[in-house]
Design an enzyme around this catalytic site. Structure first.
Site, PDB file in Angstrom:
ATOM      1  N   CYS A 122       2.541   2.878   9.734  1.00 58.28           N
ATOM      2  CA  CYS A 122       2.804   4.210   9.177  1.00 58.28           C
ATOM      3  C   CYS A 122       3.618   5.055  10.169  1.00 58.28           C
ATOM      4  O   CYS A 122       3.218   5.234  11.322  1.00 58.28           O
ATOM      5  CB  CYS A 122       1.493   4.906   8.824  1.00 58.28           C
ATOM      6  SG  CYS A 122       1.795   6.524   8.093  1.00 58.28           S
ATOM      7  N   PRO A 124       0.847  -1.201   0.000  1.00 55.86           N
ATOM      8  CA  PRO A 124       0.000   0.000   0.000  1.00 55.86           C
ATOM      9  C   PRO A 124       0.879   1.246   0.000  1.00 55.86           C
ATOM     10  O   PRO A 124       1.838   1.311   0.766  1.00 55.86           O
ATOM     11  CB  PRO A 124      -0.772  -0.114   1.332  1.00 55.86           C
ATOM     12  CG  PRO A 124       0.090  -0.967   2.214  1.00 55.86           C
ATOM     13  CD  PRO A 124       0.823  -1.910   1.296  1.00 55.86           C
ATOM     14  N   MET A 125       0.596   2.188  -0.868  1.00 54.57           N
ATOM     15  CA  MET A 125       1.350   3.451  -0.853  1.00 54.57           C
ATOM     16  C   MET A 125       0.388   4.602  -1.115  1.00 54.57           C
ATOM     17  O   MET A 125      -0.164   4.726  -2.225  1.00 54.57           O
ATOM     18  CB  MET A 125       2.482   3.414  -1.895  1.00 54.57           C
ATOM     19  CG  MET A 125       3.655   2.553  -1.438  1.00 54.57           C
ATOM     20  SD  MET A 125       4.975   2.454  -2.650  1.00 54.57           S
ATOM     21  CE  MET A 125       4.284   1.295  -3.815  1.00 54.57           C
ATOM     22  N   ASN A 139       8.554  -7.602   3.680  1.00 57.92           N
ATOM     23  CA  ASN A 139       8.544  -6.316   2.962  1.00 57.92           C
ATOM     24  C   ASN A 139       9.772  -5.482   3.320  1.00 57.92           C
ATOM     25  O   ASN A 139      10.185  -5.426   4.470  1.00 57.92           O
ATOM     26  CB  ASN A 139       7.256  -5.559   3.317  1.00 57.92           C
ATOM     27  CG  ASN A 139       7.235  -4.116   2.821  1.00 57.92           C
ATOM     28  OD1 ASN A 139       7.048  -3.195   3.616  1.00 57.92           O
ATOM     29  ND2 ASN A 139       7.413  -3.910   1.547  1.00 57.92           N
ATOM     30  N   GLY A 158       7.238  -2.248  -2.535  1.00 55.64           N
ATOM     31  CA  GLY A 158       6.771  -0.873  -2.403  1.00 55.64           C
ATOM     32  C   GLY A 158       7.420   0.027  -3.427  1.00 55.64           C
ATOM     33  O   GLY A 158       7.076   0.017  -4.610  1.00 55.64           O
ATOM     34  N   ARG A 159       8.427   0.797  -3.007  1.00 57.00           N
ATOM     35  CA  ARG A 159       8.968   1.880  -3.831  1.00 57.00           C
ATOM     36  C   ARG A 159       9.444   1.440  -5.208  1.00 57.00           C
ATOM     37  O   ARG A 159       9.281   2.175  -6.180  1.00 57.00           O
ATOM     38  CB  ARG A 159      10.101   2.575  -3.056  1.00 57.00           C
ATOM     39  CG  ARG A 159       9.579   3.380  -1.873  1.00 57.00           C
ATOM     40  CD  ARG A 159      10.667   3.703  -0.900  1.00 57.00           C
ATOM     41  NE  ARG A 159      11.224   2.495  -0.290  1.00 57.00           N
ATOM     42  CZ  ARG A 159      12.277   2.486   0.501  1.00 57.00           C
ATOM     43  NH1 ARG A 159      12.911   3.611   0.747  1.00 57.00           N
ATOM     44  NH2 ARG A 159      12.707   1.352   1.036  1.00 57.00           N
ATOM     45  N   GLN A 201      -7.009  -1.264   3.101  1.00 57.89           N
ATOM     46  CA  GLN A 201      -6.260  -0.970   4.327  1.00 57.89           C
ATOM     47  C   GLN A 201      -6.923   0.164   5.118  1.00 57.89           C
ATOM     48  O   GLN A 201      -7.201   1.235   4.573  1.00 57.89           O
ATOM     49  CB  GLN A 201      -4.819  -0.574   4.021  1.00 57.89           C
ATOM     50  CG  GLN A 201      -4.021  -0.469   5.332  1.00 57.89           C
ATOM     51  CD  GLN A 201      -2.609   0.032   5.155  1.00 57.89           C
ATOM     52  OE1 GLN A 201      -2.391   1.171   4.781  1.00 57.89           O
ATOM     53  NE2 GLN A 201      -1.641  -0.824   5.430  1.00 57.89           N
ATOM     54  N   ASP A 227      12.764  -3.297   0.548  1.00 62.53           N
ATOM     55  CA  ASP A 227      13.867  -3.360  -0.416  1.00 62.53           C
ATOM     56  C   ASP A 227      13.767  -4.499  -1.424  1.00 62.53           C
ATOM     57  O   ASP A 227      14.796  -4.880  -1.997  1.00 62.53           O
ATOM     58  CB  ASP A 227      15.219  -3.464   0.308  1.00 62.53           C
ATOM     59  CG  ASP A 227      15.522  -2.251   1.162  1.00 62.53           C
ATOM     60  OD1 ASP A 227      14.856  -1.225   0.964  1.00 62.53           O
ATOM     61  OD2 ASP A 227      16.432  -2.337   2.015  1.00 62.53           O
TER      62      ASP A 227
END
Ligand SMILES: Cc1cc2nc3c(=O)[nH]c(=O)nc-3n(C[C@H](O)[C@H](O)[C@H](O)COP(=O)(O)O)c2cc1C
Length: 324
Positions: free
Chosen positions: A111, A18-19, A212, A236-237, A72, A214
């Site tokens: 978060c 989730p982002m 999760n 993620g990123r 989420q 990297d």
């Protein structure tokens, strides 16, 4: 459904993290097409959901053709969490737009952002494992599977991911995603695989653990799974500019061809068009600035293209800059 997602194991199950501001329905659909096996919505305030906030409803959209999606929620009150989760499960909020129902409710316990943390939400919940358990019990009332996304802990001195994961799963959570960094670390330095391994070791096999932090490609996904024993990885990123990471992991190293410059530009353009069509040109163009930057990173002339897109006021201007 959750079993199927995890147990179909020809390749490592790779999920989209989730982002906020990025993992909306158009982006999740793009990742699905490239092999993402499950994704999580942007974080949604349980309280705003209960207050029937209109913008919140748009964050919870699920589009046709997406891989399974969990919604989420963030919050720190068990009764509010329960009510919001039930509204999601029953699709009973104004503006609800689910092309298909969500497969789970995910509770944000990671978060690190100051505003969220100081309200007692996100990673602040990890200070109180009993509260984490009560939130899971609350969300479970909706009848959907409940998952939690946690960090290693708040600080290096208080790494309590194992304790929180146990409390949540004993309260009924079916899966735990562990971002192997503390709140204090935010997003750097490198991820702590030992804490993910410790959570995997501490929980019964029937509980899924998602690693999760990297994961960028097949090599790092394999490393995460081999080292920690986790059941799936969450990206993620890296996905923001390289959603092809899902294709590489799904290929298991066979017949994977990295994207060309044209692929990257065409995919960015298609995403920007989809976001503009979904949210309207004004909002879409503004949102697209940050998104395009991820796709063009590393390409020749990227700085100039980025600067030009940042000045663009219309979809056509962005397409002209990308020469599409
Ligand atoms: C821009 C951005 C927004 C994020 N929003 C959320 C969010 O809404 N909910 C959440 O649980 N994590 C959020 N995260 C954390 C990611 O889901 C993920 O845990 C983190 O980026 C580590 O994974 P990575 O190393 O693959 O990027 C966010 C991260 C970024 C960079």
């Amino acid at each position: 459904m959750i079993n199927k997602i995890f147990n179909n194991t020809n390749s490592i199950p790779a999920f989209l993290a989730p982002m906020a501001g990025f993992t909306d329905a158009p982006f999740r659909l793009l990742c699905t097409k490239l092999g993402c096996r499950m994704s999580v919505s942007e974080m949604i305030s349980a309280k705003a959901m209960v207050y029937r906030d209109k913008k919140t409803a748009t964050l919870a959209k699920i589009a046709e053709g997406e891989a399974p999606v969990s919604i989420q929620l963030f919050g720190h009150e068990a009764d509010v969490m329960a009510e919001a989760a039930c509204m999601v499960a029953e699709s009973s909020f104004e503006g609800c737009d689910f092309a298909k129902p969500p497969v789970a409710i995910d509770i944000n316990m990671g978060c690190p952002v100051k505003k969220i943390y100081s309200s007692g939400d996100g990673s602040a919940l990890m200070r109180d494992p009993e509260l984490c358990a009560r939130l899971v019990e609350g969300a479970k009332k909706c009848g959907l599977p409940v998952t939690v996304k946690i960090r290693a802990g708040i600080t290096a001195q208080t790494k309590n991911a194992v304790e929180v994961a146990k409390a949540c799963t004993e309260a009924g959570a079916s899966a735990v995603c562990v971002h192997g960094r503390t709140r204090e670390q935010m997003y750097a330095p490198g991820v702590d695989l030992d804490i993910i391994a410790a959570v995997r070791d501490a929980l019964p096999e029937s509980i899924y653990v998602i690693g999760n932090g990297d994961v960028k490609d097949l090599k790092s996904a394999k490393r995460m799974v081999d080292y920690t024993g986790c059941n799936a990885v969450m990206i993620g990123r890296e996905a923001l500019g390289n959603p092809w990471a899902f294709a590489e992991i799904a290929s298991n190293g066979e017949n994977y061809y990295p994207p060309t410059t044209e692929d990257r530009i065409e995919t960015a353009a298609a995403l920007i068009r989809a976001v503009c069509s979904e949210k309207g040109e004004f909002a879409g163009v503004r949102e697209s600035r940050g998104r395009a930057a991820h796709f063009i990173k590393g390409l020749r002339g990227a700085a100039e293209i980025r600067a030009a897109i940042n000045q663009a006021e219309s979809l056509q201007e962005i397409m002209d800059i990308l020469k599409i």
